[in-house]
Design a protein around this motif. Structure first.
Motif, PDB file in Angstrom:
ATOM      1  N   GLY A 152       0.761  -1.247   0.108  1.00  0.00           N
ATOM      2  CA  GLY A 152       0.034  -0.021   0.158  1.00  0.00           C
ATOM      3  C   GLY A 152       0.814   1.425   0.025  1.00  0.00           C
ATOM      4  O   GLY A 152       0.172   2.325   0.191  1.00  0.00           O
ATOM      5  N   VAL A 153       2.177   1.062  -0.230  1.00  0.00           N
ATOM      6  CA  VAL A 153       3.279   2.246  -0.074  1.00  0.00           C
ATOM      7  C   VAL A 153       2.866   3.194  -1.220  1.00  0.00           C
ATOM      8  O   VAL A 153       2.638   4.256  -1.153  1.00  0.00           O
ATOM      9  CB  VAL A 153       4.603   1.978  -0.045  1.00  0.00           C
ATOM     10  N   CYS A 154       2.928   2.656  -2.430  1.00  0.00           N
ATOM     11  CA  CYS A 154       2.611   3.472  -3.729  1.00  0.00           C
ATOM     12  C   CYS A 154       0.996   4.040  -3.692  1.00  0.00           C
ATOM     13  O   CYS A 154       0.906   4.934  -4.249  1.00  0.00           O
ATOM     14  CB  CYS A 154       2.703   2.487  -5.175  1.00  0.00           C
ATOM     15  N   GLY A 155       0.316   3.229  -3.224  1.00  0.00           N
ATOM     16  CA  GLY A 155      -1.423   3.859  -3.034  1.00  0.00           C
ATOM     17  C   GLY A 155      -1.379   5.182  -2.220  1.00  0.00           C
ATOM     18  O   GLY A 155      -1.919   5.897  -2.474  1.00  0.00           O
ATOM     19  N   GLY A 156      -0.580   4.869  -1.158  1.00  0.00           N
ATOM     20  CA  GLY A 156      -0.481   5.958  -0.157  1.00  0.00           C
ATOM     21  C   GLY A 156       0.148   7.166  -0.587  1.00  0.00           C
ATOM     22  O   GLY A 156      -0.214   8.382  -0.395  1.00  0.00           O
ATOM     23  N   LEU A 157       1.174   7.026  -1.383  1.00  0.00           N
ATOM     24  CA  LEU A 157       1.885   8.153  -2.027  1.00  0.00           C
ATOM     25  C   LEU A 157       0.971   8.889  -3.027  1.00  0.00           C
ATOM     26  O   LEU A 157       0.957  10.052  -3.113  1.00  0.00           O
ATOM     27  CB  LEU A 157       3.142   7.620  -2.632  1.00  0.00           C
ATOM     28  N   ALA A 158       0.363   7.909  -3.799  1.00  0.00           N
ATOM     29  CA  ALA A 158      -0.747   8.631  -4.751  1.00  0.00           C
ATOM     30  C   ALA A 158      -1.884   9.313  -4.063  1.00  0.00           C
ATOM     31  O   ALA A 158      -2.145  10.454  -4.618  1.00  0.00           O
ATOM     32  CB  ALA A 158      -1.164   7.377  -5.691  1.00  0.00           C
ATOM     33  N   THR A 175      -2.960  11.843  -6.954  1.00  0.00           N
ATOM     34  CA  THR A 175      -2.752  11.400  -8.386  1.00  0.00           C
ATOM     35  C   THR A 175      -2.971   9.983  -8.459  1.00  0.00           C
ATOM     36  O   THR A 175      -3.441   9.376  -7.489  1.00  0.00           O
ATOM     37  CB  THR A 175      -1.031  11.736  -8.733  1.00  0.00           C
ATOM     38  N   ASP A 176      -3.048   9.398  -9.645  1.00  0.00           N
ATOM     39  CA  ASP A 176      -3.325   8.242  -9.962  1.00  0.00           C
ATOM     40  C   ASP A 176      -2.369   7.037  -9.459  1.00  0.00           C
ATOM     41  O   ASP A 176      -1.122   7.297  -9.681  1.00  0.00           O
ATOM     42  CB  ASP A 176      -3.710   8.039 -11.377  1.00  0.00           C
ATOM     43  N   PRO A 177      -2.762   6.093  -8.828  1.00  0.00           N
ATOM     44  CA  PRO A 177      -1.866   5.157  -8.171  1.00  0.00           C
ATOM     45  C   PRO A 177      -1.105   4.157  -9.358  1.00  0.00           C
ATOM     46  O   PRO A 177       0.129   4.113  -8.998  1.00  0.00           O
ATOM     47  CB  PRO A 177      -2.626   3.958  -7.319  1.00  0.00           C
ATOM     48  N   SER A 178      -1.683   4.180 -10.300  1.00  0.00           N
ATOM     49  CA  SER A 178      -1.144   3.265 -11.473  1.00  0.00           C
ATOM     50  C   SER A 178       0.173   4.070 -12.038  1.00  0.00           C
ATOM     51  O   SER A 178       1.185   3.625 -12.213  1.00  0.00           O
ATOM     52  CB  SER A 178      -2.136   3.175 -12.539  1.00  0.00           C
ATOM     53  N   ALA A 184       5.897   4.316 -12.344  1.00  0.00           N
ATOM     54  CA  ALA A 184       7.238   5.319 -12.014  1.00  0.00           C
ATOM     55  C   ALA A 184       8.221   4.489 -11.054  1.00  0.00           C
ATOM     56  O   ALA A 184       9.338   4.280 -11.352  1.00  0.00           O
ATOM     57  CB  ALA A 184       6.875   6.805 -11.553  1.00  0.00           C
ATOM     58  N   PHE A 185       7.547   3.837 -10.098  1.00  0.00           N
ATOM     59  CA  PHE A 185       8.449   3.120  -9.341  1.00  0.00           C
ATOM     60  C   PHE A 185       9.269   1.994 -10.229  1.00  0.00           C
ATOM     61  O   PHE A 185      10.343   1.560  -9.865  1.00  0.00           O
ATOM     62  CB  PHE A 185       7.632   2.760  -8.172  1.00  0.00           C
ATOM     63  N   LEU A 220       9.786   1.836 -13.210  1.00  0.00           N
ATOM     64  CA  LEU A 220      10.643   2.261 -14.059  1.00  0.00           C
ATOM     65  C   LEU A 220      12.026   2.676 -13.368  1.00  0.00           C
ATOM     66  O   LEU A 220      13.023   2.313 -14.142  1.00  0.00           O
ATOM     67  CB  LEU A 220      10.060   3.245 -14.977  1.00  0.00           C
ATOM     68  N   LEU A 221      11.822   3.426 -12.321  1.00  0.00           N
ATOM     69  CA  LEU A 221      13.100   3.845 -11.696  1.00  0.00           C
ATOM     70  C   LEU A 221      13.812   2.670 -11.292  1.00  0.00           C
ATOM     71  O   LEU A 221      14.960   2.419 -10.989  1.00  0.00           O
ATOM     72  CB  LEU A 221      12.745   4.636 -10.610  1.00  0.00           C
ATOM     73  N   CYS A 222      13.321   1.672 -10.723  1.00  0.00           N
ATOM     74  CA  CYS A 222      13.888   0.313 -10.264  1.00  0.00           C
ATOM     75  C   CYS A 222      14.579  -0.467 -11.177  1.00  0.00           C
ATOM     76  O   CYS A 222      15.606  -0.801 -11.153  1.00  0.00           O
ATOM     77  CB  CYS A 222      12.814  -0.760  -9.863  1.00  0.00           C
ATOM     78  N   LEU A 223      14.073  -0.411 -12.400  1.00  0.00           N
ATOM     79  CA  LEU A 223      14.805  -1.097 -13.803  1.00  0.00           C
ATOM     80  C   LEU A 223      15.685  -0.218 -14.293  1.00  0.00           C
ATOM     81  O   LEU A 223      16.611  -0.959 -14.804  1.00  0.00           O
ATOM     82  CB  LEU A 223      13.764  -1.263 -14.668  1.00  0.00           C
ATOM     83  N   LEU A 224      15.565   0.955 -14.258  1.00  0.00           N
ATOM     84  CA  LEU A 224      16.490   1.820 -14.871  1.00  0.00           C
ATOM     85  C   LEU A 224      18.036   2.103 -14.072  1.00  0.00           C
ATOM     86  O   LEU A 224      19.021   1.705 -14.571  1.00  0.00           O
ATOM     87  CB  LEU A 224      16.113   3.224 -15.219  1.00  0.00           C
ATOM     88  N   SER A 225      18.031   2.618 -12.941  1.00  0.00           N
ATOM     89  CA  SER A 225      19.075   2.527 -12.201  1.00  0.00           C
ATOM     90  C   SER A 225      18.987   2.620 -10.798  1.00  0.00           C
ATOM     91  O   SER A 225      19.948   2.504 -10.068  1.00  0.00           O
ATOM     92  CB  SER A 225      19.738   3.939 -12.565  1.00  0.00           C
TER      93      SER A 225
END
Length: 61
Positions: free
Chosen positions: A15-21, A26-29, A34-35, A37-42
């Protein structure tokens, strides 16, 4: 001032991303995409550690 919390409604894992949204109104999706993509990129391991820390530190809604 609204407090940051883990979401019960927009929960997938902890529920962390949902809480941040909900906190940033903003939309939780978008936050989840974004989470991932950031994990995969660097920022993989440090971002996962921050996510797990937030999962145990943030109170539930």
């Amino acid at each position: 001032m609204r407090k940051l919390h883990r979401s019960q409604r927009n929960k997938m894992l902890f529920g962390v991303c949902g809480g941040l949204a909900e906190h940033f109104n903003t939309d939780p999706s978008i936050v989840r995409i974004a989470f991932v993509l950031l994990c995969l990129l660097s920022f993989g391991l440090p971002l996962l550690i921050v996510y797990l820390a937030m999962a145990f530190i943030l109170p539930q809604q």
